[in-house]
Design an enzyme around this catalytic site. Structure first.
Site, PDB file in Angstrom:
ATOM      1  N   GLU A  29      -7.155  11.013   4.922  1.00  0.00           N
ATOM      2  CA  GLU A  29      -7.027  10.369   6.233  1.00  0.00           C
ATOM      3  C   GLU A  29      -5.652  10.669   6.841  1.00  0.00           C
ATOM      4  O   GLU A  29      -4.632  10.445   6.178  1.00  0.00           O
ATOM      5  CB  GLU A  29      -7.232   8.852   6.074  1.00  0.00           C
ATOM      6  CG  GLU A  29      -8.665   8.529   5.636  1.00  0.00           C
ATOM      7  CD  GLU A  29      -8.788   7.209   4.896  1.00  0.00           C
ATOM      8  OE1 GLU A  29      -7.815   6.434   4.848  1.00  0.00           O
ATOM      9  OE2 GLU A  29      -9.887   6.960   4.341  1.00  0.00           O
ATOM     10  N   LEU A  58     -12.880   8.213   7.995  1.00  0.00           N
ATOM     11  CA  LEU A  58     -12.261   7.081   7.285  1.00  0.00           C
ATOM     12  C   LEU A  58     -13.197   6.578   6.185  1.00  0.00           C
ATOM     13  O   LEU A  58     -13.857   5.545   6.334  1.00  0.00           O
ATOM     14  CB  LEU A  58     -11.971   5.962   8.293  1.00  0.00           C
ATOM     15  CG  LEU A  58     -10.781   5.041   8.045  1.00  0.00           C
ATOM     16  CD1 LEU A  58     -10.694   3.969   9.116  1.00  0.00           C
ATOM     17  CD2 LEU A  58     -10.687   4.451   6.691  1.00  0.00           C
ATOM     18  N   GLU A  60     -13.072   6.642   1.856  1.00  0.00           N
ATOM     19  CA  GLU A  60     -12.541   7.103   0.574  1.00  0.00           C
ATOM     20  C   GLU A  60     -13.666   7.584  -0.323  1.00  0.00           C
ATOM     21  O   GLU A  60     -13.529   8.552  -1.066  1.00  0.00           O
ATOM     22  CB  GLU A  60     -11.760   5.982  -0.115  1.00  0.00           C
ATOM     23  CG  GLU A  60     -10.419   5.667   0.545  1.00  0.00           C
ATOM     24  CD  GLU A  60     -10.546   4.937   1.869  1.00  0.00           C
ATOM     25  OE1 GLU A  60     -11.630   4.390   2.155  1.00  0.00           O
ATOM     26  OE2 GLU A  60      -9.556   4.900   2.628  1.00  0.00           O
ATOM     27  N   PHE A  83      -3.445   5.097   0.493  1.00  0.00           N
ATOM     28  CA  PHE A  83      -2.722   4.132  -0.344  1.00  0.00           C
ATOM     29  C   PHE A  83      -3.606   3.849  -1.561  1.00  0.00           C
ATOM     30  O   PHE A  83      -4.824   3.722  -1.414  1.00  0.00           O
ATOM     31  CB  PHE A  83      -2.505   2.801   0.389  1.00  0.00           C
ATOM     32  CG  PHE A  83      -1.486   2.838   1.497  1.00  0.00           C
ATOM     33  CD1 PHE A  83      -0.177   2.417   1.283  1.00  0.00           C
ATOM     34  CD2 PHE A  83      -1.832   3.280   2.760  1.00  0.00           C
ATOM     35  CE1 PHE A  83       0.757   2.439   2.312  1.00  0.00           C
ATOM     36  CE2 PHE A  83      -0.907   3.307   3.795  1.00  0.00           C
ATOM     37  CZ  PHE A  83       0.392   2.881   3.567  1.00  0.00           C
ATOM     38  N   ALA A  84      -2.979   3.678  -2.725  1.00  0.00           N
ATOM     39  CA  ALA A  84      -3.758   3.364  -3.933  1.00  0.00           C
ATOM     40  C   ALA A  84      -4.667   2.165  -3.705  1.00  0.00           C
ATOM     41  O   ALA A  84      -5.768   2.080  -4.255  1.00  0.00           O
ATOM     42  CB  ALA A  84      -2.810   3.076  -5.095  1.00  0.00           C
ATOM     43  N   PHE A  86      -6.485   1.506  -1.427  1.00  0.00           N
ATOM     44  CA  PHE A  86      -7.760   1.838  -0.776  1.00  0.00           C
ATOM     45  C   PHE A  86      -8.588   2.811  -1.607  1.00  0.00           C
ATOM     46  O   PHE A  86      -9.545   3.408  -1.126  1.00  0.00           O
ATOM     47  CB  PHE A  86      -7.508   2.395   0.632  1.00  0.00           C
ATOM     48  CG  PHE A  86      -6.642   1.480   1.457  1.00  0.00           C
ATOM     49  CD1 PHE A  86      -6.867   0.109   1.464  1.00  0.00           C
ATOM     50  CD2 PHE A  86      -5.579   1.974   2.198  1.00  0.00           C
ATOM     51  CE1 PHE A  86      -6.053  -0.752   2.197  1.00  0.00           C
ATOM     52  CE2 PHE A  86      -4.760   1.114   2.928  1.00  0.00           C
ATOM     53  CZ  PHE A  86      -4.992  -0.249   2.930  1.00  0.00           C
ATOM     54  N   ILE A  87      -8.219   2.945  -2.871  1.00  0.00           N
ATOM     55  CA  ILE A  87      -8.986   3.827  -3.755  1.00  0.00           C
ATOM     56  C   ILE A  87     -10.249   3.124  -4.242  1.00  0.00           C
ATOM     57  O   ILE A  87     -11.211   3.769  -4.654  1.00  0.00           O
ATOM     58  CB  ILE A  87      -8.116   4.289  -4.955  1.00  0.00           C
ATOM     59  CG1 ILE A  87      -8.686   5.579  -5.558  1.00  0.00           C
ATOM     60  CG2 ILE A  87      -7.981   3.195  -6.016  1.00  0.00           C
ATOM     61  CD1 ILE A  87      -7.759   6.261  -6.546  1.00  0.00           C
ATOM     62  N   PRO A  89     -12.874   1.679  -2.855  1.00  0.00           N
ATOM     63  CA  PRO A  89     -14.196   2.107  -2.388  1.00  0.00           C
ATOM     64  C   PRO A  89     -14.657   3.415  -3.043  1.00  0.00           C
ATOM     65  O   PRO A  89     -15.839   3.720  -3.041  1.00  0.00           O
ATOM     66  CB  PRO A  89     -13.998   2.314  -0.872  1.00  0.00           C
ATOM     67  CG  PRO A  89     -12.793   1.526  -0.517  1.00  0.00           C
ATOM     68  CD  PRO A  89     -11.921   1.501  -1.750  1.00  0.00           C
ATOM     69  N   HIS A 129      -0.773  -2.752   0.356  1.00  0.00           N
ATOM     70  CA  HIS A 129      -0.054  -1.476   0.464  1.00  0.00           C
ATOM     71  C   HIS A 129       0.957  -1.386  -0.675  1.00  0.00           C
ATOM     72  O   HIS A 129       2.004  -0.779  -0.530  1.00  0.00           O
ATOM     73  CB  HIS A 129       0.640  -1.348   1.825  1.00  0.00           C
ATOM     74  CG  HIS A 129      -0.321  -1.361   2.987  1.00  0.00           C
ATOM     75  ND1 HIS A 129      -0.811  -2.522   3.519  1.00  0.00           N
ATOM     76  CD2 HIS A 129      -0.891  -0.364   3.686  1.00  0.00           C
ATOM     77  CE1 HIS A 129      -1.648  -2.232   4.514  1.00  0.00           C
ATOM     78  NE2 HIS A 129      -1.710  -0.932   4.635  1.00  0.00           N
TER      79      HIS A 129
HETATM   80  C1  LIG Z   1     -10.366   1.385   3.110  1.00  0.00           C
HETATM   81  C2  LIG Z   1      -9.130   1.688   3.880  1.00  0.00           C
HETATM   82  N1  LIG Z   1      -8.711   2.954   3.971  1.00  0.00           N
HETATM   83  C3  LIG Z   1      -7.597   3.270   4.655  1.00  0.00           C
HETATM   84  C4  LIG Z   1      -6.880   2.296   5.264  1.00  0.00           C
HETATM   85  C5  LIG Z   1      -5.603   2.656   6.018  1.00  0.00           C
HETATM   86  N2  LIG Z   1      -5.844   2.441   7.442  1.00  0.00           N
HETATM   87  C6  LIG Z   1      -5.489   1.274   8.024  1.00  0.00           C
HETATM   88  S1  LIG Z   1      -6.031   1.178   9.569  1.00  0.00           S
HETATM   89  C7  LIG Z   1      -6.720   2.705   9.525  1.00  0.00           C
HETATM   90  C8  LIG Z   1      -7.418   3.242  10.720  1.00  0.00           C
HETATM   91  C9  LIG Z   1      -8.397   2.289  11.280  1.00  0.00           C
HETATM   92  O1  LIG Z   1      -8.929   2.800  12.451  1.00  0.00           O
HETATM   93  P1  LIG Z   1     -10.013   2.017  13.270  1.00  0.00           P
HETATM   94  O2  LIG Z   1     -11.091   1.543  12.373  1.00  0.00           O
HETATM   95  O3  LIG Z   1     -10.435   2.860  14.404  1.00  0.00           O
HETATM   96  O4  LIG Z   1      -9.256   0.709  13.754  1.00  0.00           O
HETATM   97  P2  LIG Z   1      -7.977   0.619  14.712  1.00  0.00           P
HETATM   98  O5  LIG Z   1      -6.802   0.488  13.820  1.00  0.00           O
HETATM   99  O6  LIG Z   1      -7.961   1.828  15.562  1.00  0.00           O
HETATM  100  O7  LIG Z   1      -8.185  -0.625  15.522  1.00  0.00           O
HETATM  101  C10 LIG Z   1      -6.513   3.284   8.276  1.00  0.00           C
HETATM  102  C11 LIG Z   1      -6.961   4.629   7.898  1.00  0.00           C
HETATM  103  C12 LIG Z   1      -7.329   0.980   5.140  1.00  0.00           C
HETATM  104  N3  LIG Z   1      -6.661  -0.045   5.690  1.00  0.00           N
HETATM  105  N4  LIG Z   1      -8.446   0.694   4.450  1.00  0.00           N
END
Ligand SMILES: Cc1ncc(C[n+]2csc(CCOP(=O)(O)OP(=O)(O)O)c2C)c(N)n1
Ligand SMILES: [Mg+2]
Lengths: 328, 349
Positions: A29, A58, A60, A83-84, A86-87, A89, A129
């Site tokens: 990501e 998005l 994992e 980030f670990a 989020f591993i 899933p 995080h």
């Molecule tokens: C399972 C997971 N993977 C990665 C992340 C890191 N992360 C936080 S927000 C985000 C993007 C989210 O995008 P979106 O769903 O479009 O929501 P937005 O922040 O744009 O409102 C990511 C990759 C996370 N929080 N959870």
């Protein structure tokens, strides 16, 4: 020789691997245009293009599942989990699939997959995080787990992980990304997962650590030398699975005392495995209890800075633990 | 009119309600701006912003029974939390990670809402985890009604579960699995997708091969609708239809609110490497707060002097919340040790 931070060394290795082997691609990501949230892949999208430096959707589970498929078809995926924390899933794909593929096919299918995972507590990270996940995965036969703590090792171990025909979880201390600096030789051979590193020789006490805690351990050991005249041997495990048992046992036989430090929580942490190994294989050499300095058994690091500092062992805590065990 | 038969609020919004929605959007925006300023000054560690999303969130909140229906929000939902009754002080206590932070007592990052009294479920940072949980809450609503565990006349009982997330997060398995569960069992769940076109740096076009997340609803037997997420009244109308379907037992809905994030992803992000400044500026032209103010001015519900008065009042509220939160005590470090496990109830041994 060049001085680099940990993250620069990782970026260098990725760059070299992409240049050397057309089968290598990286995905995860935000690793493309943005160069990763920590900038580990900065510049690589521009250099190698979206086919080889590919932003993933998005998911994992998707990142790892697609990585496994690509590895089965003889590519060399280097997947990033942002980030670990989020591993989880992807747990099923890693534990249920990547780790068991070779065994279940009686050696028919290999999964040469590298999973890069920034892990560990960092101020301001909060519960999601900051997680350390090594013990969750160290329990799983069929996976290798690498945790470099110096820039030189990060670069050569990442090359080694890519060469390794097995799935390798490559854990990167993100708090150490810019804090840890060191010399990296111009030319350096890849280092396959396996051997520990004696980071500091000593005869009074063995300190076993990895990642950020190995970095802190050297600081604490230096202080113990200066303030207490103690000669602490710091063993940076570098690979947790398979564990370099000979180096662990060899150090203990020399010093008689063992302290394990990890930032993961205590119960069923990897420190318990070290303690069990020492009791099993070197009982008669022990001059004291095997001590563990760890994060407390709470779900994860809290956000509040005071609580965070309480949670995460630091050089002062390690120094105090050294002093206490040395006095035993 | 089926609109009037459900237990939720009426579709027709009174003048007072229209102004209240403005006031709450404004409060969220000014709190948000203050948080960015405090972060720049190094006085807080982190902020995640709702700026640009206020219409989507406030429009959604006003379509359900606020404080009664279950809500499982995500980190970007500051305006939603404010619209559900959380206070400026609640937010500031979390921002400063104080002991009295009502959402997590300083444990979680800011904007990780949790309020048992208001039926706001605590969320993690891990995206999409809340969706199957929302299906579970909706399942429990259904179950308890059918099992006669609740009095149908009891106005304090939740009748639907609202959950929200970003468009990128609808690529997680948990989103699909939760939607499917709600669909197959016809559960009273509403999923609000706040589509701001990016998941951190990755544009929607690299997340999915379809232009509208709402079309995904069909796969789950849910109603899907896309709406201008910068128009609070349009969001409210779509969300109202969705909520009423849930109240009537007609199953889940997905409302996709098209909007834009006016700030970087969080205070840790720098968006210059993936969004042009022109694109961000253009989004500012259609942003929801200014737009709604214009609507209210045109309708004669606001006057320029009333606008100024509301600004002054909001600023005072933000100032006061910040002052109180900064003065509030920190948790003792050892408080990190608990609570991990709930104690057994009295008499259970
Ligand atoms: C399972 C997971 N993977 C990665 C992340 C890191 N992360 C936080 S927000 C985000 C993007 C989210 O995008 P979106 O769903 O479009 O929501 P937005 O922040 O744009 O409102 C990511 C990759 C996370 N929080 N959870
Ligand atoms: Mg988004």
């Amino acid at each position: 020789m060049a001085e680099m931070t940990l993250i620069e060394a990782i970026r260098t290795a990725l760059d070299e691997a992409l240049a050397q082997d057309e089968r290598v691609f990286v995905t995860g990501e935000d690793i493309g245009r943005r160069g990763g949230v920590f900038r580990a892949t900065q510049g690589l999208y521009e250099k190698y293009g979206a086919r080889r430096v590919m932003d993933s959707p998005l998911t994992e589970m998707g990142i790892i599942g697609v990585g496994i498929g690509a590895a089965l078809a003889d590519l060399r995926p280097v997947c990033e989990i942002q980030f670990a924390d989020f591993i989880h899933p992807a747990f099923n794909q890693i534990v249920g699939e990547a780790a068991r593929m070779y065994y279940r096919s009686a050696g028919g299918w290999q999964v040469p997959l590298v999973i890069r995972v920034p892990y560990g507590a960092v101020p301001g990270g909060g519960l999601y995080h900051c997680q350390s996940v090594e013990a969750l995965f160290a329990h799983i036969p069929g996976l290798k787990i690498v945790v470099p703590s110096t820039p030189r090792d990060a670069r050569r171990l990442l090359h080694g992980a890519i060469l390794d025909p097995n799935p390798v979880l490559f854990l990167e201390t993100k708090y150490g990304y810019r804090q840890i600096r060191g010399e990296v030789p111009e030319q350096d051979a890849p280092l396959l997962p396996g051997p520990a590193r004696i980071a500091r020789e000593g005869g009074d006490l063995s300190l076993f650590a990895w990642g950020l805690m190995a970095f802190y351990a050297e600081i604490a050991a230096e202080r113990a030398a200066q303030e207490d005249g103690l000669d602490v041997e710091v063993v940076d495990l570098r690979t947790l699975h398979p564990l370099d048992q000979e180096s662990v046992l060899g150090s203990l036989r020399k010093t008689g005392k063992a302290l394990v430090v990890h930032e993961d929580t205590r119960t069923m942490g990897f420190g318990a495995e070290i303690a069990a190994l020492l009791v099993d294989e070197a009982f008669e050499y022990l001059d004291g209890p095997v001590k563990r300095l760890t994060a407390p058994d709470v779900p994860a690091a809290p956000f509040n800075r005071g609580m965070f500092d309480y949670f995460l062992p630091g050089p002062d805590d390690i120094f105090a633990a050294i002093r206490e065990l040395a006095a035993y | 009119m089926p609109d009037e038969t459900g237990p939720g609020p009426s579709q027709r919004l009174s003048d007072d309600t229209l102004l209240e929605m403005y006031r709450l959007m404004l409060l969220s925006r000014r709190l948000d701006e203050r948080a960015w300023a405090l972060h720049r000054q190094g006085r807080v560690q982190f902020h995640v912003s709702a700026m640009g999303h206020e219409a989507a969130q406030v429009g959604a909140a006003f379509a359900i029974k606020r404080g009664v229906d279950y809500v499982v929000p995500y980190y970007r939902d500051l305006a939603m939390a404010i619209a559900l009754g959380c206070s400026a002080l609640d937010f500031m206590l979390g921002l400063f990670a104080r002991r009295d932070d009502p959402w997590s007592a300083g444990r979680q990052m800011p904007c990780h809402f949790s309020d048992r009294g208001r039926h706001i479920i605590s969320g993690s940072s891990t995206v999409a985890t809340q969706v199957p949980q929302a299906a579970g809450l909706a399942f429990a609503i259904h179950y308890r009604q059918r099992a006669g565990l609740v009095d149908p006349q009891d106005a304090t009982q939740p009748r639907l579960a609202l959950t929200s997330l970003g468009e990128g997060s609808t690529n997680q398995g948990e989103w699909h699995e939760g939607m499917n569960w709600a669909g197959v069992q016809g559960l009273p769940m509403v999923c609000l997708v706040e589509n701001n076109r990016y998941a951190i740096s990755v544009p929607q076009t690299e997340q999915m091969a379809i232009p509208s997340v709402a079309t995904r609803a069909a796969s789950y037997g849910a109603q899907g609708e896309s709406v201008d997420g910068n128009d609070v009244l349009a969001v409210h109308a779509a969300m109202h239809r969705a909520a009423q379907r849930a109240y009537r037992g007609e199953g889940p809905s997905l409302v996709e609110a098209h909007t834009y994030r006016l700030t970087p992803h969080t205070s840790d992000d720098d968006d210059r490497s993936y969004r042009s400044r022109e694109e961000v500026a253009a989004a500012g032209e259609v942003e929801p707060l200014v737009r709604y103010r214009q609507t209210l001015l045109e309708r004669g519900l606001l006057t320029p002097s009333r606008v100024d008065e509301l600004e002054a009042r909001t600023r005072a509220q933000v100032d006061e919340a910040q002052r109180a939160a900064e003065a509030a005590p920190e948790p003792a470090p050892e408080e990190a040790d608990s609570p991990v496990l709930a104690p057994l109830p009295e008499g259970l041994t």
